[in-house]
Motif scaffolding. Structure first.
Motif, PDB file in Angstrom:
ATOM      1  N   TRP A 129       0.812  -1.221   0.000  1.00 47.53           N
ATOM      2  CA  TRP A 129       0.000   0.000   0.000  1.00 47.53           C
ATOM      3  C   TRP A 129       0.850   1.279   0.000  1.00 47.53           C
ATOM      4  O   TRP A 129       0.357   2.340  -0.358  1.00 47.53           O
ATOM      5  CB  TRP A 129      -0.979   0.029   1.177  1.00 47.53           C
ATOM      6  CG  TRP A 129      -0.381  -0.150   2.534  1.00 47.53           C
ATOM      7  CD1 TRP A 129      -0.257  -1.325   3.238  1.00 47.53           C
ATOM      8  CD2 TRP A 129       0.213   0.855   3.360  1.00 47.53           C
ATOM      9  NE1 TRP A 129       0.363  -1.099   4.442  1.00 47.53           N
ATOM     10  CE2 TRP A 129       0.663   0.221   4.543  1.00 47.53           C
ATOM     11  CE3 TRP A 129       0.413   2.226   3.235  1.00 47.53           C
ATOM     12  CZ2 TRP A 129       1.292   0.908   5.580  1.00 47.53           C
ATOM     13  CZ3 TRP A 129       1.048   2.914   4.259  1.00 47.53           C
ATOM     14  CH2 TRP A 129       1.472   2.263   5.424  1.00 47.53           C
ATOM     15  N   HIS A 166      12.644   6.304   0.868  1.00 47.64           N
ATOM     16  CA  HIS A 166      11.517   6.686   0.014  1.00 47.64           C
ATOM     17  C   HIS A 166      12.018   7.024  -1.366  1.00 47.64           C
ATOM     18  O   HIS A 166      13.180   7.411  -1.550  1.00 47.64           O
ATOM     19  CB  HIS A 166      10.767   7.875   0.649  1.00 47.64           C
ATOM     20  CG  HIS A 166       9.926   7.427   1.797  1.00 47.64           C
ATOM     21  ND1 HIS A 166       8.585   7.184   1.704  1.00 47.64           N
ATOM     22  CD2 HIS A 166      10.268   7.111   3.076  1.00 47.64           C
ATOM     23  CE1 HIS A 166       8.124   6.759   2.869  1.00 47.64           C
ATOM     24  NE2 HIS A 166       9.126   6.702   3.714  1.00 47.64           N
ATOM     25  N   ARG A 212      15.399  10.482   0.339  1.00 38.56           N
ATOM     26  CA  ARG A 212      15.208  10.548   1.807  1.00 38.56           C
ATOM     27  C   ARG A 212      15.151   9.168   2.438  1.00 38.56           C
ATOM     28  O   ARG A 212      14.721   8.199   1.800  1.00 38.56           O
ATOM     29  CB  ARG A 212      13.921  11.296   2.116  1.00 38.56           C
ATOM     30  CG  ARG A 212      14.103  12.733   2.578  1.00 38.56           C
ATOM     31  CD  ARG A 212      14.713  13.629   1.527  1.00 38.56           C
ATOM     32  NE  ARG A 212      14.897  14.972   2.097  1.00 38.56           N
ATOM     33  CZ  ARG A 212      15.364  16.001   1.434  1.00 38.56           C
ATOM     34  NH1 ARG A 212      15.699  15.864   0.172  1.00 38.56           N
ATOM     35  NH2 ARG A 212      15.520  17.166   2.022  1.00 38.56           N
ATOM     36  N   PHE A 229      12.711   4.990  12.382  1.00 36.81           N
ATOM     37  CA  PHE A 229      11.681   5.342  13.362  1.00 36.81           C
ATOM     38  C   PHE A 229      11.190   4.109  14.106  1.00 36.81           C
ATOM     39  O   PHE A 229      11.186   2.998  13.564  1.00 36.81           O
ATOM     40  CB  PHE A 229      10.491   6.061  12.696  1.00 36.81           C
ATOM     41  CG  PHE A 229       9.810   5.294  11.592  1.00 36.81           C
ATOM     42  CD1 PHE A 229      10.245   5.395  10.268  1.00 36.81           C
ATOM     43  CD2 PHE A 229       8.710   4.470  11.865  1.00 36.81           C
ATOM     44  CE1 PHE A 229       9.610   4.691   9.238  1.00 36.81           C
ATOM     45  CE2 PHE A 229       8.069   3.786  10.844  1.00 36.81           C
ATOM     46  CZ  PHE A 229       8.520   3.885   9.531  1.00 36.81           C
ATOM     47  N   ASN A 289       4.301   6.344  14.890  1.00 36.23           N
ATOM     48  CA  ASN A 289       5.653   6.202  14.310  1.00 36.23           C
ATOM     49  C   ASN A 289       6.437   7.457  14.658  1.00 36.23           C
ATOM     50  O   ASN A 289       5.933   8.571  14.430  1.00 36.23           O
ATOM     51  CB  ASN A 289       5.581   6.049  12.780  1.00 36.23           C
ATOM     52  CG  ASN A 289       4.892   4.777  12.340  1.00 36.23           C
ATOM     53  OD1 ASN A 289       4.728   3.854  13.137  1.00 36.23           O
ATOM     54  ND2 ASN A 289       4.487   4.719  11.084  1.00 36.23           N
ATOM     55  N   ILE A 343      15.182  12.086   7.158  1.00 29.39           N
ATOM     56  CA  ILE A 343      14.025  12.922   7.529  1.00 29.39           C
ATOM     57  C   ILE A 343      13.640  12.599   8.968  1.00 29.39           C
ATOM     58  O   ILE A 343      14.068  11.574   9.505  1.00 29.39           O
ATOM     59  CB  ILE A 343      12.808  12.668   6.611  1.00 29.39           C
ATOM     60  CG1 ILE A 343      12.337  11.225   6.741  1.00 29.39           C
ATOM     61  CG2 ILE A 343      13.124  13.033   5.175  1.00 29.39           C
ATOM     62  CD1 ILE A 343      10.977  10.979   6.138  1.00 29.39           C
ATOM     63  N   LEU A 382      10.215  12.260  11.320  1.00 26.51           N
ATOM     64  CA  LEU A 382       8.756  12.226  11.234  1.00 26.51           C
ATOM     65  C   LEU A 382       8.132  11.821  12.566  1.00 26.51           C
ATOM     66  O   LEU A 382       8.737  11.106  13.357  1.00 26.51           O
ATOM     67  CB  LEU A 382       8.313  11.246  10.129  1.00 26.51           C
ATOM     68  CG  LEU A 382       8.695   9.776  10.252  1.00 26.51           C
ATOM     69  CD1 LEU A 382       7.667   8.981  11.041  1.00 26.51           C
ATOM     70  CD2 LEU A 382       8.841   9.156   8.868  1.00 26.51           C
ATOM     71  N   VAL A 394       4.200  10.393  13.322  1.00 26.25           N
ATOM     72  CA  VAL A 394       2.928  10.025  12.698  1.00 26.25           C
ATOM     73  C   VAL A 394       2.060   9.346  13.749  1.00 26.25           C
ATOM     74  O   VAL A 394       2.551   8.566  14.565  1.00 26.25           O
ATOM     75  CB  VAL A 394       3.182   9.043  11.530  1.00 26.25           C
ATOM     76  CG1 VAL A 394       1.898   8.395  11.060  1.00 26.25           C
ATOM     77  CG2 VAL A 394       3.898   9.747  10.379  1.00 26.25           C
ATOM     78  N   PRO A 431      11.800  17.407   6.387  1.00 29.30           N
ATOM     79  CA  PRO A 431      12.548  16.797   5.281  1.00 29.30           C
ATOM     80  C   PRO A 431      14.047  16.657   5.521  1.00 29.30           C
ATOM     81  O   PRO A 431      14.739  16.030   4.729  1.00 29.30           O
ATOM     82  CB  PRO A 431      12.241  17.699   4.081  1.00 29.30           C
ATOM     83  CG  PRO A 431      11.800  18.986   4.658  1.00 29.30           C
ATOM     84  CD  PRO A 431      11.218  18.705   6.003  1.00 29.30           C
ATOM     85  N   VAL A 446       4.007  17.781  -3.650  1.00 32.29           N
ATOM     86  CA  VAL A 446       4.087  16.335  -3.380  1.00 32.29           C
ATOM     87  C   VAL A 446       3.100  15.940  -2.295  1.00 32.29           C
ATOM     88  O   VAL A 446       2.322  14.998  -2.416  1.00 32.29           O
ATOM     89  CB  VAL A 446       5.527  15.953  -2.958  1.00 32.29           C
ATOM     90  CG1 VAL A 446       5.558  14.597  -2.294  1.00 32.29           C
ATOM     91  CG2 VAL A 446       6.445  15.969  -4.155  1.00 32.29           C
ATOM     92  N   GLU A 505       0.272  13.384  -2.725  1.00 33.10           N
ATOM     93  CA  GLU A 505       0.533  12.052  -2.147  1.00 33.10           C
ATOM     94  C   GLU A 505      -0.323  11.708  -0.940  1.00 33.10           C
ATOM     95  O   GLU A 505      -0.706  10.551  -0.770  1.00 33.10           O
ATOM     96  CB  GLU A 505       2.016  11.938  -1.752  1.00 33.10           C
ATOM     97  CG  GLU A 505       2.978  11.867  -2.913  1.00 33.10           C
ATOM     98  CD  GLU A 505       2.805  10.596  -3.743  1.00 33.10           C
ATOM     99  OE1 GLU A 505       3.154  10.616  -4.935  1.00 33.10           O
ATOM    100  OE2 GLU A 505       2.294   9.590  -3.175  1.00 33.10           O
ATOM    101  N   TYR A 506      -0.607  12.688  -0.090  1.00 32.49           N
ATOM    102  CA  TYR A 506      -1.329  12.312   1.141  1.00 32.49           C
ATOM    103  C   TYR A 506      -2.750  11.807   0.866  1.00 32.49           C
ATOM    104  O   TYR A 506      -3.129  10.744   1.349  1.00 32.49           O
ATOM    105  CB  TYR A 506      -1.302  13.449   2.168  1.00 32.49           C
ATOM    106  CG  TYR A 506      -0.069  13.394   3.049  1.00 32.49           C
ATOM    107  CD1 TYR A 506       0.881  14.401   3.021  1.00 32.49           C
ATOM    108  CD2 TYR A 506       0.162  12.308   3.882  1.00 32.49           C
ATOM    109  CE1 TYR A 506       2.020  14.339   3.808  1.00 32.49           C
ATOM    110  CE2 TYR A 506       1.295  12.219   4.663  1.00 32.49           C
ATOM    111  CZ  TYR A 506       2.219  13.231   4.628  1.00 32.49           C
ATOM    112  OH  TYR A 506       3.351  13.157   5.392  1.00 32.49           O
TER     113      TYR A 506
END
Ligand SMILES: O=S(=O)(CCO)c1ccc(-c2ccc(C3CCCC3)c([C@H]3C[C@H]3c3ccccn3)c2)cc1
Length: 240
Positions: free
Chosen positions: A85, A109, A118, A122, A145, A163, A165, A167, A201, A213, A217-218
């Motif tokens: 996914w 990624h 990148r 995590f 995450n 990067i 992050l 989440v 980033p 992006v 993308e989201y």
């Protein structure tokens, strides 16, 4: 059990992130812009820059029929489904199995021209949360995450820019029992999903490119992921 070196940070971060995810968009401070809408899915972002880098916080809310919070978190957390996914993923490794609900990931990624490629290191933790507001309401499930350092993978030592992050995927299952007392089927369940993310980033990337992006993308990511869970679960017993 001996507590893992990260356990205190994980527990604190999960509680913080869940508290923020549960707040409505109106309570999360000002400046949120609705930037994408598709049926039940609403995506908001706030424009924020740190040292000239775009770190726009994102908050998405979605309601999906026929799946539960446990199922959504299960497919988001488990590494074995991720390539199915997560389309922007080039490579993923589990660096450490901290416990059966906590993993340490290394992900690269796909490169987004003209920025350099990148990577992220995590921890990922999945947890069932007592529904402290509505006693007999169904439990909530979350996956958080959060970037962390790993001595065996120092940041920016290879070709990829590291990067940073955070989440939070917060899921609340809703059950609408059938009137005639027949067993609950997938037609009687739905899941309210809140997805919050902040991605730094880690190095220069043109603000206009990054924002384009994210805008593209989201929404694609959340639609693709929830469709994936629906297809994976439709002929399976319900995981409450
Ligand atoms: O929810 S997760 O934890 C799921 C585990 O994978 C997650 C989601 C997204 C990312 C991520 C990290 C960095 C970037 C950018 C930043 C500068 C250049 C690459 C992007 C860009 C690729 C875009 C993107 C946005 C949204 C969703 C997926 N792809 C996405 C990381 C983790």
């Amino acid at each position: 059990a001996v507590l893992h070196r990260l356990w205190a940070e994980i527990d604190k971060t999960v509680k913080q992130q869940v508290t923020m995810a549960r707040m409505g968009i109106g309570e999360c401070g000002t400046g949120w812009q609705l930037f994408a809408e598709d049926g039940e899915m609403k995506m908001y972002r706030r424009e924020e820059e740190i040292d000239g880098m775009v770190v726009d916080p994102l908050k998405a809310v979605h309601v999906v029929k026929g799946i539960t919070g446990h199922e959504v978190c299960h497919y988001f957390f488990s590494p074995k489904y991720r390539y199915d996914w997560e389309t922007t993923l080039e490579h993923m490794t589990v660096l450490e199995t901290i416990s059966d609900d906590t993993l340490l990931f290394l992900q690269t990624h796909k490169r987004i021209w003209p920025a350099s490629q990148r990577e992220a290191v995590f921890w990922s933790h999945m947890r069932k949360l007592p529904n402290d507001q509505d006693r007999d309401g169904p439990d909530m499930w979350t996956v958080v995450n959060n970037s962390t350092e790993d001595e065996s993978h120092p940041a920016n030592s290879g070709k990829c820019v590291r990067i940073y992050l955070t989440v939070c995927l917060l899921c609340q299952t809703r059950v609408h029992p059938p009137k005639d007392g027949t067993p609950i089927t997938r037609d009687n369940v739905s899941c309210k999903i809140t997805y919050c993310s902040v991605v730094n980033p880690g190095g220069w990337a043109p603000a206009s490119v990054l924002r384009a992006v994210y805008k593209r993308e989201y929404p694609k990511f959340l639609k693709r992921f929830t469709t994936y869970v629906t297809n994976q679960t439709k002929n399976k017993p319900i995981m409450f």
